[in-house]
Design a protein around this motif. Sequence first.
Motif, short mmCIF file in Angstrom:
data_model
loop_
_atom_site.label_atom_id
_atom_site.label_comp_id
_atom_site.label_asym_id
_atom_site.label_seq_id
_atom_site.Cartn_x
_atom_site.Cartn_y
_atom_site.Cartn_z
N PHE A 142 -4.38 -16.84 -28.99
CA PHE A 142 -5.67 -17.47 -29.24
C PHE A 142 -6.63 -17.12 -28.12
N PRO A 143 -7.89 -16.85 -28.43
CA PRO A 143 -8.85 -16.58 -27.35
C PRO A 143 -9.11 -17.84 -26.55
N SER A 144 -9.60 -17.65 -25.34
CA SER A 144 -9.94 -18.77 -24.46
C SER A 144 -11.42 -18.72 -24.14
N PRO A 145 -12.02 -19.82 -23.68
CA PRO A 145 -13.44 -19.76 -23.30
C PRO A 145 -13.64 -18.81 -22.13
N ARG A 146 -14.86 -18.40 -21.92
CA ARG A 146 -15.11 -17.55 -20.77
C ARG A 146 -14.77 -18.32 -19.49
N PRO A 147 -14.38 -17.62 -18.44
CA PRO A 147 -13.82 -18.29 -17.25
C PRO A 147 -14.71 -19.38 -16.67
N GLU A 148 -16.04 -19.20 -16.73
CA GLU A 148 -16.92 -20.20 -16.15
C GLU A 148 -16.81 -21.53 -16.89
N VAL A 149 -16.77 -21.48 -18.22
CA VAL A 149 -16.64 -22.71 -19.00
C VAL A 149 -15.26 -23.32 -18.80
N GLU A 150 -14.24 -22.47 -18.76
CA GLU A 150 -12.89 -22.98 -18.56
C GLU A 150 -12.75 -23.63 -17.19
N LEU A 151 -13.41 -23.07 -16.18
CA LEU A 151 -13.36 -23.67 -14.85
C LEU A 151 -14.04 -25.03 -14.83
N ILE A 152 -15.17 -25.15 -15.50
CA ILE A 152 -15.86 -26.44 -15.57
C ILE A 152 -14.97 -27.49 -16.23
N LEU A 153 -14.39 -27.13 -17.36
CA LEU A 153 -13.52 -28.07 -18.07
C LEU A 153 -12.31 -28.46 -17.22
N PHE A 154 -11.74 -27.50 -16.54
CA PHE A 154 -10.55 -27.78 -15.75
C PHE A 154 -10.86 -28.72 -14.59
N VAL A 155 -11.94 -28.46 -13.86
CA VAL A 155 -12.28 -29.30 -12.70
C VAL A 155 -12.58 -30.73 -13.15
N LEU A 156 -13.35 -30.90 -14.21
CA LEU A 156 -13.67 -32.25 -14.68
C LEU A 156 -12.41 -32.96 -15.18
N ARG A 157 -11.58 -32.24 -15.89
CA ARG A 157 -10.37 -32.86 -16.46
C ARG A 157 -9.40 -33.28 -15.35
N MET A 158 -9.18 -32.43 -14.37
CA MET A 158 -8.24 -32.75 -13.29
C MET A 158 -8.78 -33.86 -12.38
N THR A 159 -10.08 -33.89 -12.18
CA THR A 159 -10.66 -34.95 -11.35
C THR A 159 -10.48 -36.32 -11.99
N LEU A 160 -10.73 -36.41 -13.29
CA LEU A 160 -10.59 -37.67 -13.98
C LEU A 160 -9.13 -38.03 -14.25
N ARG A 161 -8.24 -37.06 -14.15
CA ARG A 161 -6.82 -37.34 -14.39
C ARG A 161 -6.23 -38.20 -13.28
N ARG A 162 -6.75 -38.09 -12.08
CA ARG A 162 -6.23 -38.89 -10.98
C ARG A 162 -6.48 -40.37 -11.25
N SER A 163 -5.52 -41.19 -10.86
CA SER A 163 -5.63 -42.62 -11.10
C SER A 163 -5.58 -43.37 -9.78
N THR A 164 -5.82 -44.68 -9.86
CA THR A 164 -5.83 -45.50 -8.66
C THR A 164 -4.44 -45.68 -8.05
N ILE A 165 -3.38 -45.36 -8.79
CA ILE A 165 -2.04 -45.53 -8.24
C ILE A 165 -1.65 -44.37 -7.33
N ASP A 166 -2.55 -43.37 -7.21
CA ASP A 166 -2.26 -42.23 -6.35
C ASP A 166 -2.67 -42.49 -4.90
N VAL A 167 -2.86 -43.74 -4.53
CA VAL A 167 -3.27 -44.07 -3.18
C VAL A 167 -2.16 -43.68 -2.20
N GLY A 168 -2.53 -42.95 -1.15
CA GLY A 168 -1.58 -42.60 -0.10
C GLY A 168 -0.71 -41.40 -0.41
#
Length: 364
Positions: A142-168
Amino acid sequence: MKPHVAADLTVLRPDNGRQLPALLVRLGAALAERKVRHCQWKGHWKSDRWTTGEGDIDLLIAPTDFSAFAAVAHQVGYRPTYAEPHAEIPGVSSWYGYDRELPGFLRLHVYTRLVIGVYWRTLHRLPLEEAALQEVVPRAVFPSPRPEVELILFVLRMTLRRSTIDVGREPRWMPVAREELAYLETQANPDRLHELLPRHLPAVDLELFDECREALARPTGWRRRTAVRRSLARALAGGARPATWGVTVRRAVAAARARVGIRSATLRQSASGGLLVAIVGADGAGKSTCTLALRKWLGAHFQTMHAHLGRPPRSWTTLLVGALRKILPLRTLNHLRHLCTARDRYRSAARTARFALNGGIALC
């Protein structure tokens, strides 16, 4: 602009060199032939997971082409499924396909709009569908989005994936995420990235995006990680859907059960209805063994039940008559016992049929 896809998908291989499952090859070729606008908007970098059925395949489909996708997927061999209402995400559907070369199932998560997050936490809508589908990069299937769009999606997704239980401490998935982030950064054009973000997602300015990327790229203190995540969540609040209290409580109960060893995965049902499977044969042919093996295999993904109609669960009436037979050896009680057993078998058969009618897979 029409998406660009590979001309011959049958000769391509994933990045790890493993032979592609035939079911995936057929689906990719059929979508390309029907000119269905689609892309694998995340996860193509981990081809060792989704090409073996261990992970999900996340496809973004243009809303106007979803009917064509459904026809193609059904023709190839995929079937739609659904979970309990509280676990469903609007705009996201799940499809299952079986390939004889794999021990499990090939799972598709099909999106008609980009939603990040899980159903028991806040979901965020990203209006980047057109940007992801406008210009795509050919891949193994399957084709993937161009790298710039994929990078935007990845950064936003990984940032919001972190939760408050990751303290320390950092989550266990962070080292792998940093590898993928480094890979995407080498592929993306910074100038195009700074042009795409203000145009398609003005709520997230370049400064905030760089802060999110910096917090992912290297180890950062938990206060800084939390502050960046909250800033991003505030920026995307206009497209957020918080989880209800009922969903949160259900998830908390499931997590508590998992901690004590009680498995409570979200099992799915076929959208086309349930299935009643009868395994017949002579005594000693292995009917029970086959049925239990099928339940173990299917029960990891779908709602299943097992019924032995030859030895149904005995009701209290049957138990009472059986006890009286031992005390009073009357012929009438023998006939009555046969009648009770027939009633138990009928009730078991009816319970199995109802389970199948409600969308489950009944094995008997």
